[in-house]
Design an enzyme around this catalytic site. Sequence first.
Site, PDB file in Angstrom:
ATOM      1  N   CYS A  50     -33.854  19.920  10.175  1.00 15.82           N
ATOM      2  CA  CYS A  50     -34.994  20.959  10.762  1.00 15.82           C
ATOM      3  C   CYS A  50     -36.619  20.887  10.455  1.00 15.82           C
ATOM      4  CB  CYS A  50     -34.786  22.306  10.032  1.00 15.82           C
ATOM      5  SG  CYS A  50     -34.083  21.841   7.843  1.00 15.82           S
ATOM      6  N   GLY A  54     -33.805  21.236   4.226  1.00 13.31           N
ATOM      7  CA  GLY A  54     -33.160  20.258   3.589  1.00 13.31           C
ATOM      8  C   GLY A  54     -32.025  20.885   2.708  1.00 13.31           C
TER       9      GLY A  54
END
Length: 485
Positions: free
Chosen positions: A16, A118
């Site tokens: 992302c 993350g």
Amino acid sequence: MLTTNPFDDDKLREECGVFGVSGAEGAAALVALGLHALQHRGQEAAGISSFDGTEFHSYRAMGHVAGNFDRDEIIRGLAGEVACGHVRYSTTGETALRNVQPLFADLSSGGFAVAHNGNISNALRLKRDLVRRGSIFQSTSDTEVIIHLVATSSYRSLLDRFIDALKQVEGAYSLIVMTPEGMIACRDPLGIRPLVMGKLGDAVIFASETVALDVVGAEFVRAVDPGELVIVQGTETRSIRPFASVAPRPCIFEYVYFSRPDSIADDRSVYSVRKAIGAQLAIEHPVEADLVIPVPDSGTPAAIGYAQQSGIPFELGIIRSHYVGRTFIQPGDKVRHLGVKLKHNANRGLIEGKRVVLIDDSIVRGTTSLKIVQMMREAGAAEVHMRIASPPTRHSCFYGVDTPERAKLLAAKLDLGGMTDFIHADSLGFVSIDGLYKALGEAERAAIRPGYCDACFTGDYPTSLTDQDELAPVEQFSMLEERVG
């Protein structure tokens, strides 16, 4: 559905990208532009949340930024001078709108929107404890754990509750959070995932990469430091560092593949580092050949470096079509093979009778390299030598990268000779781990305290992996079907 790009299916995928704006009229429009620049970091879904001083507004959708956020009515509905956005890939489990970020919840202190890059490596254990205490989860994303930890914290101020939540999580995170009190941007204490700060006039901008600042015309100010929280109210910023100081370990694969080559990471040009990796690869693995050919597009900078160092001419021996979508609706082996060639095709007139050196950024399962070598053979190449601008990928990533389980990684199963035979190449060479560090300006990898997270190559994980170590695979899947960053 059939993917027409045989190369994208065999890559490590950064899951992302995040982008945030505070203090700019029409903030959501800027976020949409920033997400366009970060589209390579996540092509499955996108979302934007905004705050107009009274209400939060959100729009989330499956698919690319284009087609979802290039409509005036969507952007007009995201009113306010504060906004944040997210592009994502998923790993395992369902692909569903409920997992698209930014995630939003109404807490006792007001609205709370969070965009996360993350992976929380103890999310499963935290979720189990939260559910036992009465929390009701609305998604299967690890990011939602942060929201529940904030909601259940006993501290009084929202900032203290947020810090309390972060001190309970392990793993990697770069976060942009919006609350009625302002915006917070932060990185985990090791700085595994990237986050930078910029200015556009008086407005404050945060992004996963500097290229997103360039696209909106913002000035790069600095990277958000590992373990730092930058708190923004309007256009005013302040910084706190609530964690104990530790030596940073940013992800080394940002330089190899994840970041766009026109980005700057830790004051280094990603493009220049990739060229340096290619030059180091030529030093470590020379070969007599006629052409150096990049695997488009990620292998191009390293191929330029290899060609310049070796003196072998650089040529575009694989031509990529930029006008083919991600899928081709037609099953069947014969049509699947034709679909592969819709997006990449060998430049036969250049390759026939030549000894070629193919440069790619990595080998994951090995299926990509096998197809590329086969493509070169069919085009008449006399010899095909494969050179890889990263060390062998032998370990899975648990910090926000979509990595196959270790049993499916080619380098975890086979030695160099076995991998060479598997992809049917005449020779195969990987840049060494010390060579990779040399390309980054260091003499070698420091065994005791390396400067980067290189766990996918070395197995040296810089944090605890609670979920991986303690929970059985079946329990992992049932409790939290996907991890998204």
